[in-house]
Scaffold this active site. Structure first.
Site, PDB file in Angstrom:
ATOM      1  N   GLU A 132       0.960  -1.158  -0.107  1.00 42.51           N
ATOM      2  CA  GLU A 132       0.028  -0.023  -0.006  1.00 42.51           C
ATOM      3  C   GLU A 132       1.002   1.247  -0.038  1.00 42.51           C
ATOM      4  OE1 GLU A 132      -2.391   0.502   3.430  1.00 42.51           O
ATOM      5  OE2 GLU A 132      -2.858   2.622   2.794  1.00 42.51           O
ATOM      6  N   LYS A 186     -20.387  10.113 -10.454  1.00 35.77           N
ATOM      7  CA  LYS A 186     -19.593  10.783 -11.387  1.00 35.77           C
ATOM      8  C   LYS A 186     -18.164   9.786 -11.466  1.00 35.77           C
ATOM      9  CE  LYS A 186     -21.195  13.729 -13.448  1.00 35.77           C
ATOM     10  NZ  LYS A 186     -22.039  13.608 -14.509  1.00 35.77           N
ATOM     11  N   THR A 187     -17.775   9.526 -12.722  1.00 33.13           N
ATOM     12  CA  THR A 187     -16.460   8.952 -13.018  1.00 33.13           C
ATOM     13  C   THR A 187     -15.307   9.747 -13.431  1.00 33.13           C
ATOM     14  OG1 THR A 187     -16.985   8.430 -15.289  1.00 33.13           O
ATOM     15  CG2 THR A 187     -17.716   6.643 -13.638  1.00 33.13           C
ATOM     16  N   CYS A 207      -1.944   1.381  29.576  1.00 23.30           N
ATOM     17  CA  CYS A 207      -0.600   2.057  29.888  1.00 23.30           C
ATOM     18  C   CYS A 207      -0.789   3.367  30.581  1.00 23.30           C
ATOM     19  CB  CYS A 207      -0.195   2.611  28.416  1.00 23.30           C
ATOM     20  SG  CYS A 207       1.527   2.878  28.250  1.00 23.30           S
ATOM     21  N   HIS A 230      -0.092  -2.679  25.835  1.00 22.56           N
ATOM     22  CA  HIS A 230      -1.626  -2.178  24.867  1.00 22.56           C
ATOM     23  C   HIS A 230      -2.031  -3.688  24.570  1.00 22.56           C
ATOM     24  CE1 HIS A 230      -0.898   2.203  24.606  1.00 22.56           C
ATOM     25  NE2 HIS A 230       0.318   1.841  25.019  1.00 22.56           N
ATOM     26  N   GLU A 233      -4.880  -4.163  23.263  1.00 26.02           N
ATOM     27  CA  GLU A 233      -5.592  -4.072  21.860  1.00 26.02           C
ATOM     28  C   GLU A 233      -4.876  -4.475  20.684  1.00 26.02           C
ATOM     29  OE1 GLU A 233      -5.131  -1.768  24.300  1.00 26.02           O
ATOM     30  OE2 GLU A 233      -4.124  -0.028  23.543  1.00 26.02           O
TER      31      GLU A 233
END
Ligand code: GLN
Length: 542
Positions: A143, A189-190, A388, A517, A519
Site C-alpha cells: 500500500e 460521477k466517474t 498504559c 497495549h 488491543e
C-alpha cells in the site's frame, strides 16, 4: 510456486477512502484461497517512523511485536490476515533515505554518484523483496500512502514501475478511487477517477483494477464508462459501496470476484475459498441488538478536524471483537477529561456507563480530570480498564486517595514532585537527556508473569504472557510495598519481578490497569482475553 507476486495499491481522487482496508481485504481474500500473503505499508513522510508523528493528525501509532512504531494500517492488516506483521513491512521516506545515505557513507555504491533515481526506488524494491522473503509469501501487497498526483509518493510509484518492467507477469496495480454522487446531480460521477488514471498513466503505470469507493454500488453504465476511459476490463471495476463494518469488505471483493481475477492475471490456480468463519462473524455482528455502553475518558478528543476513530482504532476494534463474541453491540462514547477539571461534579455522569476505559496517552493536559474519573469509577464499582497511561494514572489515584501518599504523581506530570509513584525508567532517562527521542521508548513485545489467582491471571487462563509496549515511565518500586499494603494488587510483572506490568483491585467488579497495549493483539475471531473479561464485567454491571 512461481515467482513472488506483487500488488501495489494506490489511492486516487482523495485520501481517507479506505486504502488500508482495501489492501487488508485483498490480502484476506487471497489468503483465503490458500496463498501466503503479506501486506506492506509505505508512508511517504520524512519521519523515520510513526512514533514522532502527531496522533491527532496521523492517527494511532501501531506497535509491532518487534517494536516498530508504525502506521495504523499495519493494525488493519494484522486484524484481517490474522498474522503478526513485523518492521520489515513498514517504510517511510525517511527510513529509505537514511539507509541509502548510510550506504553511501559506507562506500557501498563503489564510488558511483548516488542519485535519487534509481537508487531510492532500488532501495524500496529491495525492501519489498526482503519483506516477501522474510514472510515466505507468495503474494506481497504494497500500500502506497497518499494519493496519486502528490509529489511525495512519486519515488514509490517509480519503484512499482521498475518492478513491473523487470517482472511484467508478476506485478499488478490497484487504484482505490472515489466516485462522488454530488447532491445537485444525484448521480455517480466517474470523471475524477478518469483523471486519477491519467495521472497514474503519466507515472508510467496502468491500473489492473479500480476499486470504486462510493456511497452506492456502481451500475453497469458507469462500469462500462470506466472500462473505456480507463482501459480496464468492465468486471475489474470493483464495486465498493459504504458498509457498516470494515470486516465486510473482503466479502464484497469476493462477490466481485476480485480474488479470481487477480489469481487469473498471475496465472495462479484459484483454490477453494475458506472464509466461512469470517463471514459468520460479519453476519452475527450485524444482527446483535443487546448494547453495552462504554465511556473512553481521555484528552485528545475534540481537537480540530481529526477523527477519533483513527487515534484509537485498535482500542475500538478490540472492544468490538470482545463484545461480538459475547453477543453484544458496543457503543463507545468519548469523554473529554478537561470537562471534569472545569466542573468536577460532572464526573457523576460516568455512572450511566457499563464500563470505562482510559487509553494510552502522553503529557499533562487533562490529566487531573482523568484522575477524577478514575476515582469515581473505583469508588462506584464501575468496570475499569486502564491502558498504559490508564494504568499509571490509576496507580496515582490509588496512591493519593487510598494509600494517602500526598500529592502522588508521575515524573511526566511533575519532574520535581516529592512522591513520584510513577517515574522515568532508568535507561529512558539517559535517552531523554541526550534528546534521543525517536523510536527509543520501551517498545514491542515483552514477557510478563502473572500472579496466580488474580483477576488478570484468571482472564488470561495462563501464567506467562507476552504483550506489546510503548512507554518511558513505570511504576516506582520504592512505593510498591506501601501501595500493596493499602490494597493494590500487583497482578503481573516482568519475569525478573522488577517492572510492574499489571495492577488490579481485588474487591472491585473489574479494575485492571496494564502497562502494555493488549488491543494490538486482538483479532476479530480471536478477541483479547482482557477485553473479553472487561466486556463480561460491563455486561454484568448492565
Ligand atoms: N506517557 C506514558 C509513558 O510514557 C504512557 C504511555 C502510553 O500510554 N502509551 O510511560
Amino acid at each position: 510456486m512461481t515467482n513472488t507476486k506483487y500488488i501495489f495499491v494506490i489511492g486516487g481522487v482523495m485520501s481517507s477512502v479506505g486504502k488500508g482496508v482495501a489492501s487488508a481485504s485483498i490480502g484476506k481474500i487471497l489468503q483465503a484461497r490458500g496463498y501466503e500473503a503479506t501486506i506492506m505499508k509505505i508512508d511517504p513522510y520524512i519521519n523515520v517512523d510513526a512514533g514522532t508523528m502527531n496522533p491527532t493528525e496521523h492517527g494511532e501509532v501501531f506497535v509491532t511485536e518487534d517494536g516498530d512504531e508504525t502506521d495504523q494500517d499495519i493494525g488493519n492488516y494484522e486484524r484481517f490476515i490474522e498474522k503478526n506483521i513485523l518492521s520489515t513491512n513498514y517504510m517511510t521516506t525517511g527510513r529509505v533515505y537514511r539507509e541509502v545515505i548510510q550506504r553511501e557513507r559506507n562506500l557501498e555504491y563503489d564510488g558511483k554518484c548516488v542519485e535519487v533515481v534509481p537508487h531510492i526506488p532500488m532501495e524500496v524494491i529491495d525492501r519489498i523483496k526482503t519483506a516477501g522473503k522474510k514472510t515466505k509469501s507468495d503474494i506481497v501487497i504494497i500500500e502506497i500512502g497518499g494519493t496519486i498526483g502528490e509529489y511525495q509518493n512519486v519515488l514509490f510509484l517509480e519503484a512499482g514501475r521498475m518492478l513491473k518492467l523487470k517482472y511484467p507477469q508478476d506485478v499488478l496495480f490497484v487504484l482505490v478511487s472515489y466516485l462522488p454522487i454530488p447532491a445537485m446531480v444525484g448521480e455517480m460521477k466517474t470523471k475524477p477517477t478518469q483523471h486519477a488514471v491519467r495521472t497514474l498513466n503519466s507515472a508510467g503505470l496502468q491500473p489492473d483494477f479500480i476499486i470504486c469507493r462510493s456511497e452506492r454500488a456502481i451500475d453497469k453504465k458507469r462500469r462500462e464508462k470506466l472500462a473505456v476511459f480507463c482501459g480496464i476490463n468492465p468486471k475489474s471495476a470493483i464495486s465498493c459501496p459504504d458498509v457498516d463494518s470494515v470486516y465486510e469488505v473482503p466479502l464484497m471483493f469476493k462477490k466481485e470476484k476480485l480474488d479470481e481475477q487477480i489469481l487469473d492475471k498471475f496465472d495462479l490456480k484459484a483454490r477453494k475459498t475458506d472464509l466461512k468463519k469470517w463471514k459468520n462473524l460479519v453476519q452475527k455482528s450485524k444482527r446483535l441488538k443487546k448494547k453495552i455502553r462504554i465511556a473512553v475518558v481521555g484528552k485528545y478528543f475534540g481537537t480540530g478536524d481529526f477523527t477519533l476513530s483513527d487515534s484509537y482504532i485498535s482500542v475500538i476494534e478490540a472492544v468490538k471483537h470482545a463484545s461480538w463474541q459475547q453477543g453484544l453491540q458496543p457503543e463507545m462514547e468519548w469523554v473529554d477529561s478537561e470537562d471534569y477539571e472545569k466542573d468536577p461534579k460532572r464526573v457523576k455522569e460516568l455512572g450511566q456507563y457499563d464500563g470505562v476505559i482510559v487509553p494510552g496517552g502522553f503529557g499533562t493536559r487533562g490529566i487531573e480530570g482523568i484522575i477524577k474519573a478514575i476515582k469515581y469509577v473505583r469508588e462506584n464499582n464501575i468496570p475499569y480498564l486502564g491502558l498504559c497511561y490508564g494504568m499509571q494514572l490509576a496507580t496515582i489515584e490509588f496512591a493519593r486517595s487510598v494509600a494517602k501518599i500526598k500529592n502522588a504523581t508521575s515524573t511526566e506530570l511533575d519532574p520535581n514532585a516529592q512522591n513520584q509513584v510513577i517515574h522515568i525508567m532508568p535507561d529512558q532517562e539517559k535517552k531523554l537527556l541526550k534528546q534521543d527521542y525517536g523510536g527509543t521508548m520501551r517498545l514491542g513485545a515483552w514477557p510478563c508473569k502473572l500472579r496466580r489467582g488474580t483477576h488478570a491471571q484468571k482472564a488470561y487462563g495462563k501464567s506467562e504472557i507476552s504483550e506489546r509496549h510503548r512507554h518511558r515511565y513505570e511504576f516506582n518500586n520504592a512505593y510498591r510495598s506501601r501501595l500493596e499494603k493499602a490494597g493494590l494488587k500487583i497482578a503481573g510483572t516482568s519475569p525478573d519481578n522488577h517492572i510492574v506490568e499489571i495492577i488490579e483491585l481485588e474487591d472491585h467488579p473489574f479494575f485492571i490497569g496494564v502497562q502494555f497495549h493488549p488491543e494490538f493483539k486482538s483479532r476479530p475471531l480471536d478477541p483479547h482475553p482482557l477485553y473479553l473479561a472487561f466486556v463480561k464485567a460491563c455486561m454484568k454491571k448492565k
